[in-house]
Design a protein around this motif. Structure first.
Motif, short mmCIF file in Angstrom:
data_model
loop_
_atom_site.label_atom_id
_atom_site.label_comp_id
_atom_site.label_asym_id
_atom_site.label_seq_id
_atom_site.Cartn_x
_atom_site.Cartn_y
_atom_site.Cartn_z
N VAL A 258 -83.23 -43.74 -19.49
CA VAL A 258 -82.54 -44.92 -20.02
C VAL A 258 -82.67 -46.08 -19.03
N GLU A 259 -83.18 -47.21 -19.49
CA GLU A 259 -83.27 -48.41 -18.67
C GLU A 259 -82.39 -49.48 -19.29
N PRO A 260 -81.35 -49.94 -18.57
CA PRO A 260 -80.47 -50.97 -19.13
C PRO A 260 -81.17 -52.32 -19.22
N LEU A 261 -80.83 -53.09 -20.23
CA LEU A 261 -81.37 -54.43 -20.39
C LEU A 261 -80.28 -55.48 -20.15
N PHE A 262 -79.32 -55.57 -21.07
CA PHE A 262 -78.23 -56.51 -20.85
C PHE A 262 -77.01 -56.09 -21.67
N LYS A 263 -75.88 -56.66 -21.30
CA LYS A 263 -74.61 -56.34 -21.95
C LYS A 263 -73.82 -57.63 -22.17
N ILE A 264 -73.21 -57.72 -23.34
CA ILE A 264 -72.31 -58.83 -23.65
C ILE A 264 -70.90 -58.25 -23.76
N SER A 265 -70.00 -58.67 -22.89
CA SER A 265 -68.62 -58.21 -22.93
C SER A 265 -67.72 -59.36 -23.34
N LEU A 266 -66.83 -59.09 -24.28
CA LEU A 266 -65.83 -60.07 -24.72
C LEU A 266 -64.49 -59.58 -24.23
N ILE A 267 -63.89 -60.33 -23.31
CA ILE A 267 -62.69 -59.88 -22.60
C ILE A 267 -61.48 -60.66 -23.10
N ASN A 268 -60.50 -59.93 -23.62
CA ASN A 268 -59.30 -60.53 -24.21
C ASN A 268 -58.13 -60.45 -23.23
#
Length: 568
Positions: A258-268
């Motif tokens: 597994v090679e990570p690419l990117f992550k979008i986190s929405l923090i409330n």
């Protein structure tokens, strides 16, 4: 234009391309003639591959990139039958349109010896934003779009105010996405998407797919036998087991390849406890693009092979602690220790939300955990290394009692103690909100009065619940540059306060302070102006963790700048 998260792997092999050994008429050719022709053909193929790779690079450089980091959703207060609640319109509720390439990767996805360009594009649809994966190839002297895959049709849509969206590559072939988007305020629910595809040289082909909505996932995994078989066929064995046993619809980084690419986190802010459920919340996006795998992990192979003790020698106690917890983090372990949570949440491959037992771990992982724990017991702290080894810190000398007293006084000043409220190995990862929580000495009462009305309008309130803080963006930037050498735009953890664009100000309501009085224990300095200070952190007195920490400072003229703050 800033380009982020670009990875490139050349896959060119002359030998694999040259397979013919016979003549056109079926007769056997002279070996020397065959070799000469094959070498020539291979050279031409290699030149074509190199031209294609260069063309893809040039095309990539012309793309419009979009980084969602720091984007703050807009809440509206709604009322029904005397009950007030809050909801967002997601990305479509923003005044400025968000579009562009979120990340780009160059690999040989169909393994034909010629590389392709893969882009992840954010674009506005009729109902919500979408994320598409597009494959571009070099054909007949130009770059052409070859295939499209609709990964996510509802990206941060109406009422969504929390969650994570991750993208990764498996075995250099499978393009993977998992998404869990949640609604915290106006309802209690979540949507889960899991999708995997691959490029066969002509089109994108589905390898696995799941979609679900609701808030109770009990026994759902046991029903998804087809999905589990699909995941296992790609080598996602640990992920398949987790879905079946724990209803955890995330692709585990614990699976090999597994090679990570990117992550979008929405923090409330309600989910993090910064605001109560009946207060106007905030929701801020954080986009994290991965670097090379060897930079994402301290021990990249701790999940795939048994380590040897000599590989861990020289590592500090703090490094070993993180390395040991990497094994759990790959499974989405939810960390209660703030420094570990901050460290792993800043990784593109990590999504928290699960507690696992040792049954989920492989024999290799259990063996490595035992080894690392054993090494941790005798490993030195960073201060031990620095104080005891003149080879590691050239010119290092112990601080005098007067110098320790001076630094102790500095760490208690209003513009400094906030830098001890979070842990970071690079000051750009400091929690900026904690630094500014008490005003940091730049609180301007007259300026605060001028923005009170604007703030109340922005958050949809008629009055304040507690004390109000408003800081000029320029003042914040100046403070950070003085105390870190970096400006506000350089900080990786975005300030989640309410931003007033017209006034260029950040605002928040706060009812108390985060003041702490660090007890300096020991320290040393080096000829290049670096100060390594061992201190007791009172924030940790009620935890099971060590209270000893080390803050690293750099002397710049008469000023000190923060470099790092870590637990020991």
């Amino acid at each position: 234009m800033k380009k982020r998260g670009i990875r490139m792997l050349a896959v060119i092999s002359v030998i694999s391309v040259i397979a013919a050994c016979g003549g056109e008429d079926g007769t056997e050719k002279d070996p020397s003639e065959t070799l000469e022709e094959n070498l020539q053909n291979g050279s031409e193929y290699e030149q074509t591959a190199e031209s294609g790779a260069e063309a893809l690079l040039q095309y990539r450089d012309q793309l419009r990139f979009c980084d969602l980091s720091g984007t703050q959703l807009i809440y509206e207060e709604m009322e029904t039958e005397g009950y007030s609640y809050f909801m967002t319109k997601g990305l479509k509720g923003l005044p400025e349109k968000k579009e562009g390439c979120l990340d780009a990767v160059i690999l040989d996805f169909d393994q034909d010896g010629m590389e392709e360009l893969l882009t992840f594009d954010l674009q506005e649809g009729s109902e919500a934003y979408q994320i598409q994966a597009k494959i571009y190839e070099y054909q007949d002297g130009q770059v052409v779009e070859s295939a499209v895959w609709e990964f996510l049709n509802y990206a941060i849509a109406d009422q969504c105010d929390g969650g994570d969206i991750r993208f990764m590559i498996k075995d250099g072939k499978y393009i993977c996405m998992d998404s869990r988007q949640q609604t915290f305020i106006s309802a209690d629910g979540a949507s889960i998407d899991l999708s995997v595809c691959y490029y066969d040289g002509a089109e994108m082909v589905k390898a696995a797919e799941f979609y679900g909505m609701g808030s109770d996932w009990s026994d759902v995994g046991k029903e998804e036998t087809e999905l589990i078989e699909q995941l296992r066929s790609m080598g996602f064995d640990k992920t398949a087991d987790a879905i079946y046993d724990r209803d955890d619809f995330h692709l585990y980084a614990a699976d090999e390849g597994v090679e990570p690419l990117f992550k979008i986190s929405l923090i409330n802010s309600s989910a993090t406890g910064e605001t109560d459920w009946d207060e106007m919340p905030t929701a801020v996006i954080r986009q994290i693009n991965a670097g090379p795998v060897e930079e994402e992990f301290i021990l990249p192979e701790s999940n795939s092979r048994i380590l040897e003790a000599d590989e861990l020698s020289g590592m500090t106690k703090a490094e070993l602690r993180i390395a040991r917890n990497e094994i759990y983090a790959r499974y989405g372990w939810w960390f209660e220790s703030e420094d570990l949570a901050d460290h792993f949440e800043g990784k593109a491959w990590y999504v928290g939300g699960a507690y696992i037992d040792d049954v989920a771990l492989s024999d290799v992982e259990r063996a490595n955990i035992d080894l690392i724990l054993e090494m941790e017991e005798t490993a030195p702290t960073r201060v031990d290394v620095m104080l005891e080894s003149d080879m590691d810190i050239e010119g290092g000398t112990a601080l005098t009692a007067m110098e320790l007293g001076e630094i102790s006084g500095f760490l208690r000043t209003i513009d400094a103690y906030g830098f001890l409220q979070s842990f970071y190995e690079d000051v750009r990862d400091v929690n900026v909100g904690e630094v500014l929580y008490g005003g940091a000495g730049i609180l301007d009462g007259e300026f605060s009065d001028s923005v009170r009305t604007s703030y109340l309008e922005a958050v949809g309130k008629s009055e304040f619940d507690t004390d109000f803080i408003a800081l000029r963006e320029s003042d914040i930037d100046a403070l950070l540059k003085r105390r870190t050498g970096y400006g506000l735009s350089d900080m990786r953890t975005r300030l989640s306060w309410t931003y007033l664009k017209k006034e260029h100000a950040y605002c928040m309501e706060a009812g108390d302070t985060n003041y702490m009085e660090a007890a300096v224990v020991d320290g040393m300095k080096t000829d290049d102006g670096m100060y390594y200070i061992l201190y007791e952190n009172p924030m940790l007195e009620y935890t099971d963790e060590e209270t000893t920490c080390m803050v690293t400072l750099k002397k710049q003229g008469d000023e000190y700048q923060f470099v790092a703050n870590v637990r020991q």
